[in-house]
Design an enzyme around this catalytic site. Structure first.
Site, PDB file in Angstrom:
ATOM      1  N   CYS A 106     -15.594 -30.509  -7.768  1.00  0.00           N
ATOM      2  CA  CYS A 106     -16.446 -29.365  -8.078  1.00  0.00           C
ATOM      3  C   CYS A 106     -17.334 -28.998  -6.900  1.00  0.00           C
ATOM      4  O   CYS A 106     -17.742 -27.845  -6.765  1.00  0.00           O
ATOM      5  CB  CYS A 106     -17.281 -29.659  -9.311  1.00  0.00           C
ATOM      6  SG  CYS A 106     -18.207 -31.210  -9.199  1.00  0.00           S
ATOM      7  N   GLU A 158     -21.985 -29.460 -16.195  1.00  0.00           N
ATOM      8  CA  GLU A 158     -21.724 -29.559 -14.754  1.00  0.00           C
ATOM      9  C   GLU A 158     -20.415 -28.833 -14.522  1.00  0.00           C
ATOM     10  O   GLU A 158     -19.343 -29.321 -14.871  1.00  0.00           O
ATOM     11  CB  GLU A 158     -21.658 -31.030 -14.333  1.00  0.00           C
ATOM     12  CG  GLU A 158     -21.857 -31.226 -12.836  1.00  0.00           C
ATOM     13  CD  GLU A 158     -20.556 -31.162 -12.071  1.00  0.00           C
ATOM     14  OE1 GLU A 158     -20.222 -30.057 -11.591  1.00  0.00           O
ATOM     15  OE2 GLU A 158     -19.890 -32.189 -11.953  1.00  0.00           O
TER      16      GLU A 158
END
Length: 509
Positions: free
Chosen positions: A301, A267
């Protein structure tokens, strides 16, 4: 007494007056094999408040060996899935009871707002409840077979030892996204947290111990990436790597894992577009844009770091956005009055300031912020003013590279097709936001966006029920939802011939 390591990282020779945390290996709390320590600093004060062990390859090996023993021969290996689920539920209850302490440690380590961290801690039990419930519902299949007389079934089995490498921006939330499904599937874990934010995870592991998890099932090795992360990825007994972090580190991990054909999930970063159309409700969209980039000081993110703004509302929207953002209060992350806290590390502070300088050099127009904030409620902390750049083009580095800070790039568009083209013109594909009152647009445009999560009239929403992950360079695999548990399972096909009768051994049966 404290010294500097060769790489410039603060290194403690002994705990001194600082709070000392220890690693957790094979059911024991321990120092590193070398006896060395690392300081962990409070981003709000800029001062060290604790030390953690500076682990090395020997510590990693001890932890992996313990996890492997637990997987192949300990009580965990023979535990019924229903009992694994009960242990996960027990951990969830303990987290709920200790939410305040866990939140306080997160704030000290990474400077996130206490109000957000406490909310996350109170939400974390849902992951353990959800995956605890799934633990005994991993069912095999008996698909039909064209092989006459044979019995055929498919089973799903745990992969083995999982090496989890986790970041500093939301340490517990992003680690739990890995822990809960991995354990529900029957795996064991060795976790390497960020050296900048390890203390809350070590406190969390205390709760696993209290819940009664067998020794070796979950292990934590603290330290630097080169000294602990790399040996973890390369250890031959580690069967799977789960990583959340930056793209450079993700690429190195992927390459190293590929040499041993390890399973991986990555990720990684994002440069997510937050698209505001001309028909959007301006007040809600302004709040959504602020949530996307200035919440958590832009250190997510999924940050909506590119605002794609329709030309018909461009000036009006920007004026309101600047007005609301200017009123944001910077200061003590423990105060309920604070809106924006510090960035998490000194290195990140300098990186963000460097991108501000770069954006100005590229020709972007700074209409708000653009400086380090200091004095007053900010004290000596690592604060950056919420910063907005207008007149940005999608080719500028400020619009293409992940900054991971409170910097917003504003890009103008005229048509839906142009907005989609700009949104997808990025190496990343983690998330995207759409703001519109047009139902047809809300229903059709998400499919055209190359992103793992799309929000319509919302931003920065995650759930244990919904898969999360990215397209393109934003990563591989999915976390959360039922999809996540299959990331930690291997499918096995079994054929049983009850009445062997091999006609020709030299042909495919």
């Amino acid at each position: 007494m404290h010294t500097m390591s060769p790489d410039g990282t603060a290194q403690a020779n002994a705990p001194d007056q600082l709070q000392a945390f220890r690693m957790y290996i094979d059911g024991e709390w321990c120092e590193s094999a070398s006896g060395r320590w690392l300081e962990t600093k409070n981003p709000y004060t800029g001062k060290a408040w604790a030390v953690i062990p500076r682990g090395n390859a020997d510590d990693v090996d001890r932890a992996v060996q313990a996890a492997n023993r637990a997987f192949v021969g300990g009580p965990w290996a023979t535990m019924h899935p229903s009992d694994r689920g009960l242990l996960l539920h027990r951990v969830g209850d303990l987290i709920a009871a200790n939410a305040e302490r866990l939140a306080e440690l997160e704030v000290r380590d990474n400077g996130k707002l206490k109000v957000e961290m406490l909310g996350q801690m109170k939400y974390l039990p849902r992951w353990f409840q959800y995956y605890g419930g799934l633990a005994d519902k991993i069912e095999g299949r008996m698909p039909p077979t064209d092989k006459k007389g044979m019995l055929h079934y498919v089973s799903y089995e745990p992969i083995g030892v999982v090496g989890a490498i986790t970041p500093w921006n939301s340490p517990l939330l992003l680690t739990v996204w890995k822990i809960a499904p991995a354990l529900a599937a029957g795996n064991t874990l060795v976790i390497k947290p960020s050296e900048f934010a390890s203390t809350s995870l070590l406190a969390l592991v205390e709760l696993f111990e209290q819940a009664g998890f067998p020794k070796g099932v979950i292990n934590v090795v603290t330290g630097l990436g080169a000294e602990t992360g790399e040996p973890l990825v390369e250890h031959p007994f580690v069967d799977r790597i789960a990583f959340t972090g930056g793209n450079l580190a993700g690429r190195k991990i992927y390459e190293a894992a590929a040499r041993q054909f390890k399973r991986v999930s990555l990720e990684l970063g994002g440069k997510s577009p937050n698209i505001v159309f001309g028909d959007a409700g301006i007040e809600d969209a302004v709040k959504g844009v602020i949530s996307g980039i200035f919440a958590a000081s832009g250190q997510t993110c999924m940050a909506g770091s590119r605002l794609l703004l329709h030309s018909s509302i461009h000036d009006t929207f920007l004026a309101r956005l600047v007005e609301v953002t200017r009123a944001a209060r910077l200061g003590d992350p423990n105060s309920p009055e604070t809106d924006v806290g510090p960035v998490a590390t000194e290195q990140q502070l300098q990186k963000v300031l460097d991108y501000i300088t770069l954006a100005k050099a590229e020709g972007a127009r700074c209409i708000l912020g653009g400086r380090r904030a200091s004095g007053g409620d900010c004290g000596d902390g690592w604060f950056v003013e919420p910063t907005i750049f207008a007149d940005v083009t999608n080719g500028m580095r400020i619009a293409r590279e992940e900054v991971f800070g409170p910097i917003l790039s504003v890009i103008k568009f005229d048509t839906d097709d142009e907005a989609i083209a700009l949104a997808n013109d990025t190496p990343f594909g983690l998330a995207a936001g759409l703001w519109t009152t047009d139902l047809a647009r809300a229903m059709t445009l998400p499919k055209r966006l190359r992103a793992g999560t799309v929000w319509v009239n919302a931003y920065r929403v995650v759930s244990y029920l919904s898969p999360f992950g990215g397209f393109k360079e934003s990563g591989i695999g999915r976390e959360n939802g039922i999809e996540a548990i299959y990331e930690y399972l291997e499918a096995k096909s079994v054929f049983i011939n009850p009445k062997p009768s091999i006609s020709n051994p030299f042909t495919l049966q």
